[in-house]
Design an enzyme around this catalytic site. Sequence first.
Site, PDB file in Angstrom:
ATOM      1  N   GLU A 125      -4.596  -2.273   2.845  1.00  0.00           N
ATOM      2  CA  GLU A 125      -4.568  -1.187   3.814  1.00  0.00           C
ATOM      3  C   GLU A 125      -5.940  -0.934   4.436  1.00  0.00           C
ATOM      4  O   GLU A 125      -6.033  -0.512   5.592  1.00  0.00           O
ATOM      5  CB  GLU A 125      -4.033   0.096   3.175  1.00  0.00           C
ATOM      6  CG  GLU A 125      -2.528   0.135   3.007  1.00  0.00           C
ATOM      7  CD  GLU A 125      -2.052  -0.606   1.769  1.00  0.00           C
ATOM      8  OE1 GLU A 125      -2.929  -0.946   0.928  1.00  0.00           O
ATOM      9  OE2 GLU A 125      -0.842  -0.849   1.641  1.00  0.00           O
ATOM     10  N   HIS A 150      -4.570  -0.743  -6.338  1.00  0.00           N
ATOM     11  CA  HIS A 150      -3.203  -1.158  -6.012  1.00  0.00           C
ATOM     12  C   HIS A 150      -2.376  -1.124  -7.283  1.00  0.00           C
ATOM     13  O   HIS A 150      -2.883  -1.419  -8.379  1.00  0.00           O
ATOM     14  CB  HIS A 150      -3.198  -2.579  -5.416  1.00  0.00           C
ATOM     15  CG  HIS A 150      -1.905  -2.948  -4.762  1.00  0.00           C
ATOM     16  ND1 HIS A 150      -0.843  -3.471  -5.473  1.00  0.00           N
ATOM     17  CD2 HIS A 150      -1.499  -2.865  -3.469  1.00  0.00           C
ATOM     18  CE1 HIS A 150       0.166  -3.700  -4.639  1.00  0.00           C
ATOM     19  NE2 HIS A 150      -0.203  -3.349  -3.434  1.00  0.00           N
TER      20      HIS A 150
END
Length: 366
Positions: free
Chosen positions: A311, A256
Amino acid sequence: MSEQIIAIGLEGIVVAETDLSLVDGINGHLVYRNHWARDLAIHHTFEEVAHLLWYGALPDKEQLRELEEKLIAARELPAYVKTAIDCIPHDIDMMSVLRSGVSLLGLTGNDWPPTIEQVISLTAKMPSIVAYRAARLAGREPLAPHKELRHTANYLYMLTGKEPSHAHVRALDAYLILTQEHGMNASTFAARVVSSTRSDLISAITAAIGALKGPLHGGAPSEVTEMVEAIGTKENAEPWLRRALENGERLMGFGHRVYKTTDPRAAALRVVASELSKDDPWFDLATHIEQVALRLLEEYKPGRKLNTNVEFFAAAVMRAVGLPDSLFTPTFAISRVVGWSAHVLEQAANNRIIRPQSNYTGIMPE
């Protein structure tokens, strides 16, 4: 001339003060207005957390009832929006349809400064746009919004034609809460920039949707399902992942831009997804892939701290509740509109036009 600080992509540059959220990537913290986001996802509803972000506090029973009633009353799309959606070719993607549908909502009654009534109306209508288009694409007559179901349950109802199970509502509610707000990301910044010009709420949110549509911002959950399905079996996980890493490919659902430790949203969704999918072979395969991928990422990219992100388990939740890949990013948008609009309201309350500078690298004419 004073020395200028140049930050490509504005990384590390503070552009606003906010009490909406704290995103601490080093320690893996996500806070919404003095509350841990993970606790909100487990113990509260979409409407309660929206109230927190919009009004500054969790609602009491009467405040919650009032907000739920306002959202229910505002769900129906104007006839001209439905007509416009019907005219959009079927090969146009859902995010583009959502962007166009939202833009049309700004034809009347959306002057600056934005109001909470505008925010509630827009939040209520965005799921209706997605569900209306999904029904048309499937050859079904679109359903009218349910007059008794809450926000998340109504969204699933309009998509499927059936009242969803409590487990499915809670799982999707948790995901929608965890994605309502996430600091000064690209789409939120786009919304605040537009709002800072004293443009209307609809224009600001249309800009945000356009930013989220980009593959570097939205879309990763659907890419996770594509990866899991391409791998296919537990035995194929390691050779497939090794081949991808050796070819310089990115493993979807890992790493991320902000979080350098465990993504707190992923940790909360892991619990939700595991409870929802105890006997699901796809989920069993996905968790095996996660374990292998984390091991290989440490082997190939030591010290990079590429952990599982939101996700990865968002894909598991949305697959479990029956959403197709094409609805993953639009579903993200109908959640993030809460945070976008909260930022727009905050910007309007203490507005100054956002006007950064660029550094000229050309040659001065003689």
